[in-house]
Each structure stands twice: as structure tokens, then as C-alpha cells.
Write an enzyme that holds these catalytic residues in place. Structure first.
Site, PDB file in Angstrom:
ATOM      1  N   MET A 207      54.321  67.204  83.682  1.00 35.59           N
ATOM      2  CA  MET A 207      55.178  66.973  82.643  1.00 35.59           C
ATOM      3  C   MET A 207      55.346  65.547  82.438  1.00 35.59           C
ATOM      4  O   MET A 207      56.125  65.277  81.265  1.00 35.59           O
ATOM      5  CB  MET A 207      56.734  67.328  82.799  1.00 35.59           C
ATOM      6  N   PRO A 208      54.601  64.766  82.846  1.00 32.29           N
ATOM      7  CA  PRO A 208      54.854  63.106  82.499  1.00 32.29           C
ATOM      8  C   PRO A 208      54.296  62.868  80.984  1.00 32.29           C
ATOM      9  O   PRO A 208      53.170  63.305  80.591  1.00 32.29           O
ATOM     10  CB  PRO A 208      54.175  62.441  83.616  1.00 32.29           C
ATOM     11  N   TYR A 209      54.964  61.799  80.664  1.00 34.09           N
ATOM     12  CA  TYR A 209      54.471  61.283  78.994  1.00 34.09           C
ATOM     13  C   TYR A 209      54.292  59.692  79.566  1.00 34.09           C
ATOM     14  O   TYR A 209      55.241  59.351  79.840  1.00 34.09           O
ATOM     15  CB  TYR A 209      55.220  61.613  78.011  1.00 34.09           C
TER      16      TYR A 209
END
Lengths: 68, 68, 68, 68, 68, 68
Positions: E1-3
Site C-alpha cells: 500500500m505504499p505511495y
């Protein structure tokens, strides 16, 4: 002169892990684009689970749904 | 209609200093581009030292290294 | 070490005006927080009118509505 | 694959309201652009009143001025 | 889920280099935090030299000053 | 006073679709949090496919891999 922003969910990322992320990104920009680490900024944002949505749900709800 | 985001390290920026930053940026955009301060948003983010990297290190480590 | 992002609508901001914005913001951060301009990054984004919404409308539509 | 960032002032947005914002934005991107909610990220940032400026003032000051 | 958002000056970064940055960041987040690359987004912004300021100057001016 | 940033891949989003996104987000913030659309900014960024990575790959490569 690169500026890199890393957003992750707030789930206990340790100081050591942040150090690894900062070093890893700085090295990557030096290796790929020849950027001087001294002019590379890396900012890490840790986002509360209820403030991060995916699949139309908050992360904690999304995980409950997909773990059952 | 400008939107300005100021990111600084979290080192005790006072309410008064934030007021000066907001006023200064709004005045600047009015002076240079004729933007109405009432439609200029300024958002200040204060980033923990261990979440801000430069020189491949976290800020506190970077400063230790460069102060010795 | 500050990072400042200025978003304005894409309406012919000149190189000279951008220089004034960059100098103004860097001086402001030096005056208010003692930040060294050499470690202050300022990034200017110019956003197409149809990509910037206010009042629930795209900027050009909003201006038509509020100019009649 | 959309990424949406919502910044609001930190004034007690409830978990339920955040859920509605996340669902609403994800549904909107699906309806308008056919984006799969499972690949849409929504991140909500809550900004302290003294860190958000409008009209050249911090939000709390701005409101005092415009409520008298 | 990292951006992850990478901002660099617009100086001819090739498609291949962008691919290396994307792979490198995704691998780094997997190695350090166990994040699944399939849920890691990396967005690269290329900023015109006159839109990126450092030392109170636009990049091209800054480089002229510091190369003489 | 909300500021919303929508990032999508640059794949021919029409002016009409952008108008729908801007209206939809503004209405959503009014419905959920009572925010006045006139003080809600929505900025849409369209990112080139080769500048957006997922699964450790650029979007076009990712899609080729997952479509075969």
C-alpha cells in the site's frame, strides 16, 4: 536535487527501517541518475489506518474483509 | 487560487512563526502574481527529524556527522 | 532543509515571476526560521484551468459564472 | 490506479466520516473513469488549524476576524 | 500500500531509467517493510529547471552561479 | 477549506469527466463534512504511463505482463 516522498500506513515503522529507506532511495537516485545524496531529500509520512483507503474501505476494514 | 505547501522539520516552530510564514507567502503571491490572499491556501507540514532524510541519513544523524 | 511546493493555475507565469517566487519564499524561510536558502527547495507546479476546480466547477467555468 | 489525497482541517472528522469520504471518492472514480476501487488509494490528511492559512491568516484567526 | 512520489528536474530521464527507479523503490519497500510490489505505487514528476528553486535561484541560474 | 489532489494516469480524461470529478468531490465534502464548495479546491494531475509504477513496473509494461 531530487525530492522523494514515501507514504506508508502507520504500523510501527522503526527508526532503523526509516534509515534504510532513506539510504536506499538516496543510493538508488545516485546509481540511476547520478544525483548527489547530499542534495536528495526523502520525507516519510506515516498515515493512520483509518485515514488510508483502498477498495473503497479504510485499511483496517479492508483487511478484515479480505482475511475472513 | 494558489495552494502552497511548506514542509519543515518538526523543531518547535511557534504559532507566531507559522503566522509569519502564512502572511509572507500570501503577500508574495499577491505582489508577484496579483493573487487574492483570500483564495490562497498555505498548509504547513512539520516532519519528525527521523522521517526527513538528507545525504542518505536521517536529519539527526546527518547533523551529528556534520557537526563533529 | 525546507521543501515548498507552490501550485498555481497555468496562466503564463513568466520565468522572472517564478524567480521572484523562489527568492521570496527562500528569503521568508531564512528570515522567519533561519533556514539556509541553499538547503531550501521550491517547486512550482502550473495546473491547467480545466484541471483546477473551485466552487464545484473548473476554473474557466467558475470565472464565467462569477463574471456575468 | 488513482491516488487521491484529501487535506482538511483537523476538526474531529470521525472514523465513519472518513469511511464515507473514502467510499465516495472510490465510487466517483469508478463511475466517471471506470477505475477499479481495489486499485484506488485515498489518503486523508488532517491539518492543525494553526498550520492552515487562508486570507493571509491562520484558520482560527481568520474565522475570528470574519465572525465578528 | 505504499505511495512514493519522486520529483526530479526535467533533464531527459529515459524510460529505462524510470523503470529502474520504479523497480528499485518497489524492491526497497519489499525488502525493508515487506510491502507487496503489486500494491506499491511510484509516481515520477519531472520539473522544469525554471520551476525548481534552490539557493533562492532557479536551477539553471544556480548552476551558472556555482559553475563559474 | 479542503484541498483535494487526484492523480490518474494520462489516458485521455475529457474536460467533461474532469468537471464530473470536481463536482463529485466538492459535493461529497459538502455532504459528509458540510464544507462549502466555494472553499474546496480540487487539483487533477495526469501522469504519463511510463511515470507511474505498480508491481515494480511502468504501467504499460505492467499491463502487457498481466494481459498475456
Amino acid at each position: 536535487m531530487p525530492y522523494v516522498n514515501i507514504k506508508v500506513t502507520d504500523e510501527g515503522v522503526t527508526k532503523e527501517q526509516k534509515a534504510q529507506l532513506i539510504k536506499g532511495v538516496s543510493d538508488l537516485l545516485q546509481d540511476v541518475l547520478g544525483k548527489d545524496p547530499n542534495t536528495t531529500y526523502v520525507v516519510i509520512d506515516e498515515i493512520a489506518l483509518e485515514n488510508w483507503g483502498t477498495g473503497g474501505l479504510q485499511t483496517d476494514e479492508y483487511r478484515k474483509l479480505h482475511s475472513s
